[in-house]
Design a protein around this motif. Sequence first.
Motif, PDB file in Angstrom:
ATOM      1  N   PHE A  23       0.872  -1.234  -0.186  1.00 39.14           N
ATOM      2  CA  PHE A  23      -0.035  -0.117  -0.042  1.00 39.14           C
ATOM      3  C   PHE A  23       0.852   1.278   0.083  1.00 39.14           C
ATOM      4  O   PHE A  23       1.119   1.618   1.018  1.00 39.14           O
ATOM      5  CB  PHE A  23      -0.912   0.134   1.189  1.00 39.14           C
ATOM      6  CG  PHE A  23      -2.042  -1.089   1.118  1.00 39.14           C
ATOM      7  CD1 PHE A  23      -3.080  -0.931   0.426  1.00 39.14           C
ATOM      8  CD2 PHE A  23      -1.632  -2.322   2.101  1.00 39.14           C
ATOM      9  CE1 PHE A  23      -4.136  -2.057   0.304  1.00 39.14           C
ATOM     10  CE2 PHE A  23      -2.965  -3.211   2.088  1.00 39.14           C
ATOM     11  CZ  PHE A  23      -4.046  -3.031   1.142  1.00 39.14           C
ATOM     12  N   PRO A  24       1.126   1.823  -1.233  1.00 41.61           N
ATOM     13  CA  PRO A  24       1.779   3.162  -1.167  1.00 41.61           C
ATOM     14  C   PRO A  24       0.999   3.974  -0.431  1.00 41.61           C
ATOM     15  O   PRO A  24      -0.332   4.060  -0.601  1.00 41.61           O
ATOM     16  CB  PRO A  24       1.885   3.479  -2.883  1.00 41.61           C
ATOM     17  CG  PRO A  24       1.832   2.205  -3.436  1.00 41.61           C
ATOM     18  CD  PRO A  24       0.934   1.085  -2.518  1.00 41.61           C
ATOM     19  N   VAL A  25       1.609   5.071   0.094  1.00 46.76           N
ATOM     20  CA  VAL A  25       0.590   5.943   0.978  1.00 46.76           C
ATOM     21  C   VAL A  25       0.153   7.237   0.007  1.00 46.76           C
ATOM     22  O   VAL A  25      -1.008   7.824   0.179  1.00 46.76           O
ATOM     23  CB  VAL A  25       1.377   6.594   2.250  1.00 46.76           C
ATOM     24  CG1 VAL A  25       0.633   7.530   3.015  1.00 46.76           C
ATOM     25  CG2 VAL A  25       1.817   5.296   3.091  1.00 46.76           C
ATOM     26  N   PHE A  26       1.136   7.649  -0.665  1.00 45.94           N
ATOM     27  CA  PHE A  26       0.805   8.809  -1.627  1.00 45.94           C
ATOM     28  C   PHE A  26       0.505   8.688  -2.944  1.00 45.94           C
ATOM     29  O   PHE A  26       1.493   7.704  -3.499  1.00 45.94           O
ATOM     30  CB  PHE A  26       1.792  10.055  -1.182  1.00 45.94           C
ATOM     31  CG  PHE A  26       2.049  10.231   0.323  1.00 45.94           C
ATOM     32  CD1 PHE A  26       1.190  11.042   0.879  1.00 45.94           C
ATOM     33  CD2 PHE A  26       2.872   9.911   1.152  1.00 45.94           C
ATOM     34  CE1 PHE A  26       1.177  11.462   2.328  1.00 45.94           C
ATOM     35  CE2 PHE A  26       3.238  10.033   2.247  1.00 45.94           C
ATOM     36  CZ  PHE A  26       2.066  10.930   2.835  1.00 45.94           C
ATOM     37  N   SER A  27       0.123   9.513  -3.768  1.00 44.10           N
ATOM     38  CA  SER A  27      -0.062   9.568  -5.233  1.00 44.10           C
ATOM     39  C   SER A  27       0.205  11.148  -5.584  1.00 44.10           C
ATOM     40  O   SER A  27      -0.950  11.889  -5.339  1.00 44.10           O
ATOM     41  CB  SER A  27      -1.221   9.195  -5.614  1.00 44.10           C
ATOM     42  OG  SER A  27      -1.284   9.194  -7.255  1.00 44.10           O
ATOM     43  N   GLY A  28       1.337  11.591  -6.007  1.00 44.23           N
ATOM     44  CA  GLY A  28       1.428  12.984  -6.110  1.00 44.23           C
ATOM     45  C   GLY A  28       1.485  13.762  -4.980  1.00 44.23           C
ATOM     46  O   GLY A  28       2.164  13.218  -3.668  1.00 44.23           O
ATOM     47  N   GLY A  29       0.671  14.566  -4.753  1.00 45.75           N
ATOM     48  CA  GLY A  29       0.590  15.128  -3.547  1.00 45.75           C
ATOM     49  C   GLY A  29      -0.599  14.839  -2.816  1.00 45.75           C
ATOM     50  O   GLY A  29      -0.897  15.557  -1.609  1.00 45.75           O
ATOM     51  N   ALA A  30      -1.355  13.782  -2.944  1.00 46.17           N
ATOM     52  CA  ALA A  30      -2.572  13.425  -2.323  1.00 46.17           C
ATOM     53  C   ALA A  30      -2.300  12.104  -1.687  1.00 46.17           C
ATOM     54  O   ALA A  30      -1.384  11.347  -1.886  1.00 46.17           O
ATOM     55  CB  ALA A  30      -3.564  13.219  -3.297  1.00 46.17           C
ATOM     56  N   VAL A  31      -3.092  11.646  -0.550  1.00 43.90           N
ATOM     57  CA  VAL A  31      -3.128  10.542   0.266  1.00 43.90           C
ATOM     58  C   VAL A  31      -4.011   9.411  -0.764  1.00 43.90           C
ATOM     59  O   VAL A  31      -5.142   9.838  -1.081  1.00 43.90           O
ATOM     60  CB  VAL A  31      -3.506  10.661   1.514  1.00 43.90           C
ATOM     61  CG1 VAL A  31      -3.436   9.126   2.403  1.00 43.90           C
ATOM     62  CG2 VAL A  31      -2.891  11.712   2.413  1.00 43.90           C
ATOM     63  N   ARG A  32      -3.434   8.346  -0.792  1.00 47.25           N
ATOM     64  CA  ARG A  32      -4.220   7.258  -1.721  1.00 47.25           C
ATOM     65  C   ARG A  32      -5.296   6.831  -1.001  1.00 47.25           C
ATOM     66  O   ARG A  32      -5.157   6.520   0.302  1.00 47.25           O
ATOM     67  CB  ARG A  32      -3.166   6.128  -1.962  1.00 47.25           C
ATOM     68  CG  ARG A  32      -2.078   6.602  -3.052  1.00 47.25           C
ATOM     69  CD  ARG A  32      -1.118   5.378  -3.127  1.00 47.25           C
ATOM     70  NE  ARG A  32      -1.988   4.274  -3.911  1.00 47.25           N
ATOM     71  CZ  ARG A  32      -1.838   4.123  -4.989  1.00 47.25           C
ATOM     72  NH1 ARG A  32      -1.065   4.612  -5.899  1.00 47.25           N
ATOM     73  NH2 ARG A  32      -2.674   2.802  -5.634  1.00 47.25           N
ATOM     74  N   LYS A  33      -6.459   6.696  -1.674  1.00 48.76           N
ATOM     75  CA  LYS A  33      -7.697   6.096  -0.964  1.00 48.76           C
ATOM     76  C   LYS A  33      -7.297   4.740  -0.463  1.00 48.76           C
ATOM     77  O   LYS A  33      -8.025   4.303   0.688  1.00 48.76           O
ATOM     78  CB  LYS A  33      -8.839   6.294  -1.998  1.00 48.76           C
ATOM     79  CG  LYS A  33     -10.073   5.770  -1.492  1.00 48.76           C
ATOM     80  CD  LYS A  33     -11.247   5.798  -2.408  1.00 48.76           C
ATOM     81  CE  LYS A  33     -12.390   5.392  -1.749  1.00 48.76           C
ATOM     82  NZ  LYS A  33     -12.514   3.987  -1.299  1.00 48.76           N
ATOM     83  N   ASP A  34      -6.660   3.816  -1.266  1.00 47.37           N
ATOM     84  CA  ASP A  34      -6.615   2.380  -0.903  1.00 47.37           C
ATOM     85  C   ASP A  34      -5.892   2.275   0.373  1.00 47.37           C
ATOM     86  O   ASP A  34      -6.167   1.491   1.338  1.00 47.37           O
ATOM     87  CB  ASP A  34      -6.123   1.516  -1.822  1.00 47.37           C
ATOM     88  CG  ASP A  34      -4.832   2.160  -2.419  1.00 47.37           C
ATOM     89  OD1 ASP A  34      -4.402   3.177  -2.074  1.00 47.37           O
ATOM     90  OD2 ASP A  34      -4.023   1.327  -3.058  1.00 47.37           O
ATOM     91  N   ALA A  35      -4.792   3.504   0.660  1.00 46.62           N
ATOM     92  CA  ALA A  35      -4.197   3.613   1.965  1.00 46.62           C
ATOM     93  C   ALA A  35      -5.071   3.587   3.307  1.00 46.62           C
ATOM     94  O   ALA A  35      -4.976   3.069   4.113  1.00 46.62           O
ATOM     95  CB  ALA A  35      -2.955   4.125   1.775  1.00 46.62           C
ATOM     96  N   ILE A  36      -5.876   4.663   2.979  1.00 49.80           N
ATOM     97  CA  ILE A  36      -7.065   5.155   3.962  1.00 49.80           C
ATOM     98  C   ILE A  36      -7.921   3.890   4.256  1.00 49.80           C
ATOM     99  O   ILE A  36      -8.236   3.747   5.316  1.00 49.80           O
ATOM    100  CB  ILE A  36      -7.677   6.132   3.391  1.00 49.80           C
ATOM    101  CG1 ILE A  36      -6.792   7.552   3.182  1.00 49.80           C
ATOM    102  CG2 ILE A  36      -8.729   6.803   4.520  1.00 49.80           C
ATOM    103  CD1 ILE A  36      -7.279   8.858   2.550  1.00 49.80           C
TER     104      ILE A  36
END
Length: 242
Positions: A56-69
Amino acid sequence: MYLSSQHRDSVNLPKADFEFHLRRLRPVIDLLSAKDAKLGGDWFLGGSSIADAQRFPVFSGGAVRKDAIDELRRKNADDIDEAKFIGIWNGDSRKGCGGSIEFCIDSTVFPNSIELTVNEIAANTSRLGDYKSAADVIIKVAEIYTPSNLTFGPRKYLGKQVFEDRPSVSWMLYLPHVLTSSQVPEARALIPVVRDGKQQGTIIVSVTDEVFDVNNRAHVKAANDIEIRLADQDLLPRFIDL
């Protein structure tokens, strides 16, 4: 090197707001990346194995990834109203390349916390640079979290500090006070931390001419002397009082 920070969040902050806490942490990670490129790139949620901890990568660009949340919500579904401990890492297990951050959120009994570990190649090295460069990271954490205390230095110094029930000075200690050289004459440097045009605290530096080395008796003594000086003036708080 190891950074340990404690802070209190607003009681009005919603519980289990994982996106908020990860987004708040992102500027610290960006600064770490600027200090050492190996701390850039993807950061992942921790897991029980290396393979699991790269799912589970935490970030995508400047946003927090939904799958991590979503994964954090799944793992903490039974503890919504309790303190939660979250770990993320940079996905690199090679010697001198790894980095990890563990943080506690939603605590009401004891302070919330942030612990940063940057794996070093040798005991007397710092991937974050000299004391001025490493202090940039401390300043960033202090600006974002307004901690009650923050310690930075080798993790092994924790076994050499003077007071077990108080924060250690190690290489650097941040306290939310305006301090002067007359109050802490043993300090090699005092770095003011300013927020909104007003000094909110001070970074106390025990060694400036080289990287703090826990195997160097002079370095340990310098930090110990500062701890004693601060405690004598009631400036080094007990953890139980924080």
